[in-house]
Design an enzyme around this catalytic site. Sequence first.
Site, PDB file in Angstrom:
ATOM      1  N   CYS A 146       6.072  -5.388   0.475  1.00  0.00           N
ATOM      2  CA  CYS A 146       6.221  -4.065  -0.142  1.00  0.00           C
ATOM      3  C   CYS A 146       6.126  -2.957   0.912  1.00  0.00           C
ATOM      4  O   CYS A 146       7.034  -2.830   1.724  1.00  0.00           O
ATOM      5  CB  CYS A 146       5.227  -3.905  -1.294  1.00  0.00           C
ATOM      6  SG  CYS A 146       5.758  -2.618  -2.435  1.00  0.00           S
ATOM      7  N   ARG A 181      12.664   3.825   0.156  1.00  0.00           N
ATOM      8  CA  ARG A 181      11.306   3.855  -0.423  1.00  0.00           C
ATOM      9  C   ARG A 181      11.388   4.135  -1.909  1.00  0.00           C
ATOM     10  O   ARG A 181      12.178   4.971  -2.347  1.00  0.00           O
ATOM     11  CB  ARG A 181      10.482   4.974   0.207  1.00  0.00           C
ATOM     12  CG  ARG A 181       9.764   4.564   1.446  1.00  0.00           C
ATOM     13  CD  ARG A 181       8.863   5.695   1.924  1.00  0.00           C
ATOM     14  NE  ARG A 181       7.685   5.828   1.101  1.00  0.00           N
ATOM     15  CZ  ARG A 181       7.097   6.986   0.817  1.00  0.00           C
ATOM     16  NH1 ARG A 181       7.593   8.112   1.240  1.00  0.00           N
ATOM     17  NH2 ARG A 181       6.009   6.998   0.087  1.00  0.00           N
ATOM     18  N   HIS A 183       4.957  -8.414  -4.339  1.00  0.00           N
ATOM     19  CA  HIS A 183       3.567  -8.713  -3.942  1.00  0.00           C
ATOM     20  C   HIS A 183       3.197 -10.166  -4.264  1.00  0.00           C
ATOM     21  O   HIS A 183       2.615 -10.421  -5.324  1.00  0.00           O
ATOM     22  CB  HIS A 183       2.603  -7.797  -4.719  1.00  0.00           C
ATOM     23  CG  HIS A 183       2.624  -6.375  -4.285  1.00  0.00           C
ATOM     24  ND1 HIS A 183       1.702  -5.847  -3.409  1.00  0.00           N
ATOM     25  CD2 HIS A 183       3.450  -5.361  -4.605  1.00  0.00           C
ATOM     26  CE1 HIS A 183       1.958  -4.571  -3.206  1.00  0.00           C
ATOM     27  NE2 HIS A 183       3.018  -4.241  -3.925  1.00  0.00           N
ATOM     28  N   GLU A 224       0.795 -11.782  -3.130  1.00  0.00           N
ATOM     29  CA  GLU A 224      -0.684 -11.880  -3.136  1.00  0.00           C
ATOM     30  C   GLU A 224      -1.263 -11.505  -4.501  1.00  0.00           C
ATOM     31  O   GLU A 224      -2.427 -11.764  -4.764  1.00  0.00           O
ATOM     32  CB  GLU A 224      -1.285 -11.026  -2.009  1.00  0.00           C
ATOM     33  CG  GLU A 224      -1.373  -9.526  -2.254  1.00  0.00           C
ATOM     34  CD  GLU A 224      -0.040  -8.779  -2.173  1.00  0.00           C
ATOM     35  OE1 GLU A 224       1.023  -9.426  -2.061  1.00  0.00           O
ATOM     36  OE2 GLU A 224      -0.063  -7.541  -2.265  1.00  0.00           O
ATOM     37  N   GLY A 243       0.870  -1.171   0.000  1.00  0.00           N
ATOM     38  CA  GLY A 243       0.000   0.000   0.000  1.00  0.00           C
ATOM     39  C   GLY A 243       0.901   1.213   0.000  1.00  0.00           C
ATOM     40  O   GLY A 243       1.783   1.324  -0.843  1.00  0.00           O
ATOM     41  N   GLU A 244       0.728   2.073   0.989  1.00  0.00           N
ATOM     42  CA  GLU A 244       1.575   3.261   1.076  1.00  0.00           C
ATOM     43  C   GLU A 244       2.056   3.354   2.519  1.00  0.00           C
ATOM     44  O   GLU A 244       1.265   3.569   3.434  1.00  0.00           O
ATOM     45  CB  GLU A 244       0.770   4.485   0.653  1.00  0.00           C
ATOM     46  CG  GLU A 244       1.575   5.484  -0.135  1.00  0.00           C
ATOM     47  CD  GLU A 244       2.710   6.060   0.687  1.00  0.00           C
ATOM     48  OE1 GLU A 244       3.850   6.126   0.186  1.00  0.00           O
ATOM     49  OE2 GLU A 244       2.460   6.413   1.858  1.00  0.00           O
ATOM     50  N   SER A 245       3.368   3.174   2.678  1.00  0.00           N
ATOM     51  CA  SER A 245       3.884   2.988   4.042  1.00  0.00           C
ATOM     52  C   SER A 245       3.676   4.205   4.941  1.00  0.00           C
ATOM     53  O   SER A 245       3.357   4.050   6.122  1.00  0.00           O
ATOM     54  CB  SER A 245       5.370   2.622   3.991  1.00  0.00           C
ATOM     55  OG  SER A 245       6.093   3.627   3.305  1.00  0.00           O
ATOM     56  N   ILE A 280       5.868  -3.321  -7.411  1.00  0.00           N
ATOM     57  CA  ILE A 280       5.113  -2.082  -7.672  1.00  0.00           C
ATOM     58  C   ILE A 280       5.661  -0.979  -6.761  1.00  0.00           C
ATOM     59  O   ILE A 280       5.437  -1.006  -5.552  1.00  0.00           O
ATOM     60  CB  ILE A 280       3.600  -2.283  -7.415  1.00  0.00           C
ATOM     61  CG1 ILE A 280       3.061  -3.463  -8.232  1.00  0.00           C
ATOM     62  CG2 ILE A 280       2.835  -1.003  -7.736  1.00  0.00           C
ATOM     63  CD1 ILE A 280       1.656  -3.904  -7.853  1.00  0.00           C
ATOM     64  N   ARG A 281       6.405  -0.038  -7.353  1.00  0.00           N
ATOM     65  CA  ARG A 281       7.049   1.019  -6.560  1.00  0.00           C
ATOM     66  C   ARG A 281       7.671   0.426  -5.287  1.00  0.00           C
ATOM     67  O   ARG A 281       7.427   0.878  -4.167  1.00  0.00           O
ATOM     68  CB  ARG A 281       6.060   2.133  -6.233  1.00  0.00           C
ATOM     69  CG  ARG A 281       5.678   2.960  -7.459  1.00  0.00           C
ATOM     70  CD  ARG A 281       4.744   4.097  -7.146  1.00  0.00           C
ATOM     71  NE  ARG A 281       3.435   3.651  -6.697  1.00  0.00           N
ATOM     72  CZ  ARG A 281       2.512   3.134  -7.488  1.00  0.00           C
ATOM     73  NH1 ARG A 281       2.746   3.025  -8.787  1.00  0.00           N
ATOM     74  NH2 ARG A 281       1.359   2.736  -7.022  1.00  0.00           N
TER      75      ARG A 281
HETATM   76  N1  GLN Z   1       5.959   2.912  -2.545  1.00  0.00           N
HETATM   77  C1  GLN Z   1       5.105   2.455  -1.497  1.00  0.00           C
HETATM   78  C2  GLN Z   1       5.535   3.000  -0.132  1.00  0.00           C
HETATM   79  O1  GLN Z   1       6.438   3.759  -0.051  1.00  0.00           O
HETATM   80  C3  GLN Z   1       5.056   0.944  -1.456  1.00  0.00           C
HETATM   81  C4  GLN Z   1       4.378   0.437  -2.705  1.00  0.00           C
HETATM   82  C5  GLN Z   1       3.627  -0.849  -2.533  1.00  0.00           C
HETATM   83  O2  GLN Z   1       3.367  -1.317  -1.427  1.00  0.00           O
HETATM   84  N2  GLN Z   1       3.228  -1.404  -3.637  1.00  0.00           N
HETATM   85  O3  GLN Z   1       4.971   2.669   0.860  1.00  0.00           O
END
Ligand code: GLN
Length: 197
Positions: A81, A110, A174, A176, A49-51, A139-140
């Site tokens: 992630c 990150r 990921h 999942e 997600g987004e940390s 993914i990122r």
């Molecule tokens: N870039 C996201 C972060 O900094 C992590 C991306 C992801 O969980 N797919 O949290």
Amino acid sequence: MGAPLIGVLALQGAFREHQRALEACGASTRLVRLPEDLEGLDGLVIPGGESTTMIALMRRMGLLEPVREAVERGLPTLGTCAGMIVLARRITDGLPDQESLAALDITVRRNGYGRQVDSFETELEVRDLEGGPFPGVFIRAPLVLDPGNAQVLASHQGRPVAVRQGRVMALAFHPELSGDLRLHREFLELVEGARAA
Ligand code: GLN
């Protein structure tokens, strides 16, 4: 012993996909949104997600300290992630003073794979994993700059992408979203080991 009960942190991010994967492996699941949801868990998954958002929400819901304590007490935990970042001891390119659970002795950057390759899929050789390479969906993703004392389970281009330290496992990708359940099963084995201990 019945099926293990795995909590999936569900404040934001890809928690449903983890829930589905764990249930497909025969585990029971509970979405974790409040401190009391941690009660009686055999394991915990911190999703992608987004940390920074995830940590801010954990703080707001009063979950940061209880989760930190549960992991410290030995609750088997899988972070993927953003979840890997949440577990990391050192974070670069996060917010200034970005908090974390500091449960894994790793340094992550990150979004460390840069813009051009911000999302990609690649085959990973994972240590002791039977059945051939694992499809790594990035993914990122965070870049692991230093695995510290964590054991490296898989690398990509010379950088660790899967690590384990004690009962904590973290993946930069990921599983999942890959349709491959082998790493969820691996985590559930770690959970069974902890239950039997
Ligand atoms: N870039 C996201 C972060 O900094 C992590 C991306 C992801 O969980 N797919 O949290």
